[in-house]
Design a protein around this motif. Sequence first.
Motif, PDB file in Angstrom:
ATOM      1  N   UNK A  12       0.759  -1.105  -0.021  1.00  0.00           N
ATOM      2  CA  UNK A  12       0.035  -0.027  -0.008  1.00  0.00           C
ATOM      3  C   UNK A  12       0.715   1.318  -0.030  1.00  0.00           C
ATOM      4  N   UNK A  13       2.043   1.429   0.771  1.00  0.00           N
ATOM      5  CA  UNK A  13       2.789   2.342   0.752  1.00  0.00           C
ATOM      6  C   UNK A  13       3.165   2.891  -0.611  1.00  0.00           C
ATOM      7  N   UNK A  14       3.412   2.089  -1.434  1.00  0.00           N
ATOM      8  CA  UNK A  14       3.750   2.360  -2.903  1.00  0.00           C
ATOM      9  C   UNK A  14       2.830   2.344  -3.866  1.00  0.00           C
ATOM     10  N   UNK A  15       1.563   1.911  -3.245  1.00  0.00           N
ATOM     11  CA  UNK A  15       0.101   1.490  -4.355  1.00  0.00           C
ATOM     12  C   UNK A  15       0.495   0.643  -5.480  1.00  0.00           C
ATOM     13  N   UNK A  16       1.352  -0.403  -5.151  1.00  0.00           N
ATOM     14  CA  UNK A  16       1.613  -1.468  -6.043  1.00  0.00           C
ATOM     15  C   UNK A  16       1.357  -2.684  -5.532  1.00  0.00           C
ATOM     16  N   UNK A  17       0.919  -3.429  -6.465  1.00  0.00           N
ATOM     17  CA  UNK A  17       0.243  -4.751  -6.160  1.00  0.00           C
ATOM     18  C   UNK A  17       0.771  -5.834  -7.136  1.00  0.00           C
ATOM     19  N   UNK A  18       0.924  -7.172  -6.905  1.00  0.00           N
ATOM     20  CA  UNK A  18       1.347  -8.037  -7.746  1.00  0.00           C
ATOM     21  C   UNK A  18       0.684  -9.606  -7.672  1.00  0.00           C
ATOM     22  N   UNK A  19       0.577 -10.256  -8.708  1.00  0.00           N
ATOM     23  CA  UNK A  19      -0.047 -11.251  -8.715  1.00  0.00           C
ATOM     24  C   UNK A  19       0.636 -12.093  -9.964  1.00  0.00           C
ATOM     25  N   UNK A  20       0.637 -13.502  -9.729  1.00  0.00           N
ATOM     26  CA  UNK A  20       0.943 -14.408 -10.776  1.00  0.00           C
ATOM     27  C   UNK A  20      -0.439 -14.495 -11.722  1.00  0.00           C
ATOM     28  N   UNK A  21      -0.337 -15.290 -12.798  1.00  0.00           N
ATOM     29  CA  UNK A  21      -1.301 -15.625 -13.731  1.00  0.00           C
ATOM     30  C   UNK A  21      -2.712 -15.913 -13.123  1.00  0.00           C
ATOM     31  N   UNK A  22      -3.478 -14.978 -12.862  1.00  0.00           N
ATOM     32  CA  UNK A  22      -4.752 -14.981 -12.405  1.00  0.00           C
ATOM     33  C   UNK A  22      -5.962 -15.780 -13.368  1.00  0.00           C
ATOM     34  N   UNK A  23      -6.782 -16.722 -12.645  1.00  0.00           N
ATOM     35  CA  UNK A  23      -7.896 -16.645 -13.674  1.00  0.00           C
ATOM     36  C   UNK A  23      -9.004 -15.840 -13.719  1.00  0.00           C
ATOM     37  N   UNK A  24      -9.845 -15.991 -14.806  1.00  0.00           N
ATOM     38  CA  UNK A  24     -10.634 -14.654 -15.008  1.00  0.00           C
ATOM     39  C   UNK A  24     -11.517 -14.137 -13.822  1.00  0.00           C
ATOM     40  N   UNK A  25     -12.236 -14.868 -13.229  1.00  0.00           N
ATOM     41  CA  UNK A  25     -13.015 -14.510 -11.997  1.00  0.00           C
ATOM     42  C   UNK A  25     -12.187 -13.866 -10.948  1.00  0.00           C
ATOM     43  N   UNK A  26     -10.874 -14.256 -10.619  1.00  0.00           N
ATOM     44  CA  UNK A  26      -9.738 -13.800  -9.617  1.00  0.00           C
ATOM     45  C   UNK A  26      -9.474 -12.519 -10.218  1.00  0.00           C
ATOM     46  N   UNK A  27      -9.491 -12.076 -11.386  1.00  0.00           N
ATOM     47  CA  UNK A  27      -9.071 -10.914 -11.735  1.00  0.00           C
ATOM     48  C   UNK A  27      -9.990  -9.705 -11.362  1.00  0.00           C
ATOM     49  N   UNK A  28     -11.237 -10.070 -11.244  1.00  0.00           N
ATOM     50  CA  UNK A  28     -12.190  -9.048 -10.816  1.00  0.00           C
ATOM     51  C   UNK A  28     -12.180  -8.915  -9.527  1.00  0.00           C
ATOM     52  N   UNK A  29     -12.106  -9.920  -8.763  1.00  0.00           N
ATOM     53  CA  UNK A  29     -11.805 -10.061  -7.263  1.00  0.00           C
ATOM     54  C   UNK A  29     -10.544  -9.222  -6.837  1.00  0.00           C
ATOM     55  N   UNK A  30      -9.297  -9.251  -7.651  1.00  0.00           N
ATOM     56  CA  UNK A  30      -8.203  -8.540  -7.410  1.00  0.00           C
ATOM     57  C   UNK A  30      -8.533  -6.977  -7.683  1.00  0.00           C
ATOM     58  N   UNK A  31      -9.196  -6.823  -8.673  1.00  0.00           N
ATOM     59  CA  UNK A  31      -9.684  -5.154  -9.074  1.00  0.00           C
ATOM     60  C   UNK A  31     -10.595  -4.902  -7.701  1.00  0.00           C
ATOM     61  N   UNK A  32     -11.301  -5.680  -7.255  1.00  0.00           N
ATOM     62  CA  UNK A  32     -12.246  -5.140  -6.050  1.00  0.00           C
ATOM     63  C   UNK A  32     -11.521  -4.948  -5.010  1.00  0.00           C
ATOM     64  N   UNK A  33     -10.462  -5.860  -4.608  1.00  0.00           N
ATOM     65  CA  UNK A  33      -9.741  -5.636  -3.431  1.00  0.00           C
ATOM     66  C   UNK A  33      -8.834  -4.443  -3.342  1.00  0.00           C
ATOM     67  N   UNK A  34      -8.332  -3.932  -4.965  1.00  0.00           N
ATOM     68  CA  UNK A  34      -7.510  -2.932  -4.869  1.00  0.00           C
ATOM     69  C   UNK A  34      -8.421  -1.792  -4.622  1.00  0.00           C
ATOM     70  N   UNK A  35      -9.577  -1.815  -5.115  1.00  0.00           N
ATOM     71  CA  UNK A  35     -10.557  -0.573  -4.932  1.00  0.00           C
ATOM     72  C   UNK A  35     -10.944  -0.478  -3.333  1.00  0.00           C
TER      73      UNK A  35
END
Length: 109
Positions: A12-35
Amino acid sequence: MISGAPYFRLVPKFNIAGVAQANQSAIKTVINELQRANIAGPIIWINLREEPLVYINNAAHIVRERNDPLKPMIIPNVTGRVIESMEAKLKEEVLQEASDNGGNISVYV
């Protein structure tokens, strides 16, 4: 931990996130988590994969050489546009195979 998004991490301090190759539904979940984490500014998703992939039943599948399926494909001088073009062709081929085989395709895992 997000199911389908291996190694998701947030700095959070750098506003950076990382993830390995996510599946389609997880991409939406990651975006929701970032929001939800109130990340300042736009979310920019960068995929560093240098080989085409296609999602089938929510899982990412990539093309590999038949004689060495564990080794990533090396595509010299590849660009994002080339990968996008290859992915579009791959999608067409998968859909055609499914059409030709009653909705079934061959996937090697």
